[in-house]
Design a protein around this motif. Structure first.
Motif, PDB file in Angstrom:
ATOM      1  N   GLU A  89      -2.810   3.968  -6.554  1.00 52.01           N
ATOM      2  CA  GLU A  89      -4.154   3.696  -6.030  1.00 52.01           C
ATOM      3  C   GLU A  89      -5.115   3.198  -7.100  1.00 52.01           C
ATOM      4  OE1 GLU A  89      -4.066   7.810  -7.622  1.00 52.01           O
ATOM      5  OE2 GLU A  89      -2.740   6.660  -6.301  1.00 52.01           O
ATOM      6  N   VAL A  90      -4.857   3.500  -8.375  1.00 55.48           N
ATOM      7  CA  VAL A  90      -5.734   3.044  -9.451  1.00 55.48           C
ATOM      8  C   VAL A  90      -5.795   1.520  -9.483  1.00 55.48           C
ATOM      9  CG1 VAL A  90      -6.020   2.938 -11.963  1.00 55.48           C
ATOM     10  CG2 VAL A  90      -5.426   5.104 -10.867  1.00 55.48           C
ATOM     11  N   LEU A  91      -4.651   0.889  -9.315  1.00 58.19           N
ATOM     12  CA  LEU A  91      -4.606  -0.574  -9.285  1.00 58.19           C
ATOM     13  C   LEU A  91      -4.917  -1.110  -7.894  1.00 58.19           C
ATOM     14  CD1 LEU A  91      -3.991  -3.165 -10.862  1.00 58.19           C
ATOM     15  CD2 LEU A  91      -1.569  -2.832 -10.336  1.00 58.19           C
ATOM     16  N   GLY A  92      -4.376  -0.458  -6.889  1.00 56.57           N
ATOM     17  CA  GLY A  92      -4.510  -0.950  -5.531  1.00 56.57           C
ATOM     18  C   GLY A  92      -5.924  -0.980  -4.992  1.00 56.57           C
ATOM     19  N   ARG A  93      -6.818  -0.170  -5.538  1.00 56.03           N
ATOM     20  CA  ARG A  93      -8.172  -0.118  -4.991  1.00 56.03           C
ATOM     21  C   ARG A  93      -8.957  -1.411  -5.225  1.00 56.03           C
ATOM     22  NH1 ARG A  93     -12.719   0.985  -8.010  1.00 56.03           N
ATOM     23  NH2 ARG A  93     -12.442   1.339 -10.254  1.00 56.03           N
ATOM     24  N   PHE A  94      -8.516  -2.218  -6.195  1.00 57.79           N
ATOM     25  CA  PHE A  94      -9.235  -3.454  -6.503  1.00 57.79           C
ATOM     26  C   PHE A  94      -8.916  -4.580  -5.516  1.00 57.79           C
ATOM     27  CE2 PHE A  94      -9.042  -1.335 -10.680  1.00 57.79           C
ATOM     28  CZ  PHE A  94     -10.394  -1.344 -11.001  1.00 57.79           C
ATOM     29  N   PHE A  95      -7.743  -4.530  -4.893  1.00 55.66           N
ATOM     30  CA  PHE A  95      -7.304  -5.658  -4.083  1.00 55.66           C
ATOM     31  C   PHE A  95      -8.140  -5.873  -2.822  1.00 55.66           C
ATOM     32  CE2 PHE A  95      -2.967  -4.652  -6.101  1.00 55.66           C
ATOM     33  CZ  PHE A  95      -3.301  -5.367  -7.231  1.00 55.66           C
ATOM     34  N   PRO A  96      -8.491  -4.832  -2.058  1.00 53.05           N
ATOM     35  CA  PRO A  96      -9.347  -5.061  -0.889  1.00 53.05           C
ATOM     36  C   PRO A  96     -10.733  -5.601  -1.264  1.00 53.05           C
ATOM     37  CG  PRO A  96      -8.273  -2.918  -0.753  1.00 53.05           C
ATOM     38  CD  PRO A  96      -8.045  -3.427  -2.141  1.00 53.05           C
ATOM     39  N   PHE A 231      -0.931   4.215 -14.366  1.00 52.30           N
ATOM     40  CA  PHE A 231      -2.028   3.297 -14.668  1.00 52.30           C
ATOM     41  C   PHE A 231      -3.225   4.060 -15.225  1.00 52.30           C
ATOM     42  CE2 PHE A 231      -0.060   0.988 -10.925  1.00 52.30           C
ATOM     43  CZ  PHE A 231       0.529  -0.004 -11.689  1.00 52.30           C
ATOM     44  N   THR A 232      -3.894   3.450 -16.194  1.00 51.23           N
ATOM     45  CA  THR A 232      -5.138   3.986 -16.739  1.00 51.23           C
ATOM     46  C   THR A 232      -6.185   2.884 -16.703  1.00 51.23           C
ATOM     47  OG1 THR A 232      -3.926   5.468 -18.238  1.00 51.23           O
ATOM     48  CG2 THR A 232      -6.261   5.065 -18.727  1.00 51.23           C
TER      49      THR A 232
END
Length: 284
Positions: A89-96, A231-232
């Motif tokens: 979710e750390v990376l995925g939150r940016f896509f939307p 991810f950080t």
């Protein structure tokens, strides 16, 4: 190579044992470079401990070689089973939000499996910058190997054009940020593993120019052929970071340093990362 890639990993790990013996004891592959890097990076370790880390490195490297070869025939289901994400979710939150994200990785763990695993985790959103090979056969082989599960590859000289083309699109662009930068690259110098170390500054410049978010990619081997990726977040991209301050590169160096110290054998010690020395300019 394709025929060998079709062999079960259990068989390929048998080949890895042969490769390990050849590199560590037969050919003594870059033995001097490996030991010098380890001694300088871990001055607190005894000679016996350095030898153990070096031995662990050669065994790790032999496994990575056959794992990279296996990627040519590895199924999506098997790669999903072997590479897991602890906090996707750390990376995925940016896509939307239609944000571009720079993911900063290194030659730790199995770096070639990361991009393909990300392409499965985030379909259509995982790209990686690479340096094309001069040998046509190996260039074609590696392109097929790296893209067959959906990853997109961007030649290094096309990075700017790619970011412009995908502006305001939710995707990630992976950079291997631990390469040995030379004086011609105008590197950022910092103390890394007890040594004055030059780093490329591309992440700082790209994040500033395109207001990209930035995420550090840590990979840890949990057992043979199985890895966890964590991810950080280094920067959310909402505020502009002055490129000349190199905040992203410094943050990346500190995260990578901690990971290497936690698992020293799983890093690529055969590369001459410290072959360049900082130029000292004297006032006239």
């Amino acid at each position: 190579m394709t025929a060998m890639a079709s062999l079960p990993l259990a068989v390929l790990y048998g080949l890895a044992r042969v490769l390990y013996w050849l590199m560590a004891y037969g050919l003594r592959y870059r033995r001097g470079v490996v030991l010098e890097n380890l001694r300088n990076s871990f001055p607190e370790k005894s000679a016996e401990q350095i030898q153990l880390v070096a031995k662990g490195f050669y065994w790790h490297f032999a496994q990575v070689i056959v794992e990279i070869l296996k990627l040519r025939a590895l199924s999506a289901a098997e790669l999903r089973r072997r590479v897991t994400f602890t906090n996707p979710e750390v990376l995925g939150r940016f896509f939307p939000l239609n944000r571009q994200v720079l993911t900063l990785g290194s030659h730790a763990g199995n770096w070639e499996w990361i991009l393909s695993a990300a392409a499965l985790e985030y379909p259509g959103r995982a790209g990686g910058v690479y340096k094309p090979l001069t040998n046509p056969f190996f260039e074609d082989f590696m392109l097929q190997l790296r893209t067959r599960l959906g990853a997109q590859l961007v030649p290094m000289l096309s990075t700017l054009r790619d970011l412009v083309q995908h502006r305001n699109q939710g995707r990630t662009l992976s950079l291997l940020s631990d390469q040995a930068a030379g004086p011609e690259d105008y590197p950022y110098w910092t103390n890394f593993l007890h040594q004055d170390t030059p780093f490329y500054t591309g992440a700082d410049k790209l994040a500033a120019q395109f207001q990209c978010a930035a995420v550090y990619v840590g990979i840890r081997r949990v057992r043979r052929g199985h890895y966890h990726i964590t991810f950080t977040e280094l920067h959310d991209g909402l505020t502009k970071l002055p490129a000349e301050q190199h905040q992203l590169t410094e943050a990346f160096a500190r995260q990578l340093e901690r990971d290497i110290q936690a698992s020293p054998s799983d890093y690529l010690w055969s590369h001459r990362r410290w072959k360049h020395k900082r130029e000292v300019r004297t006032k006239k």
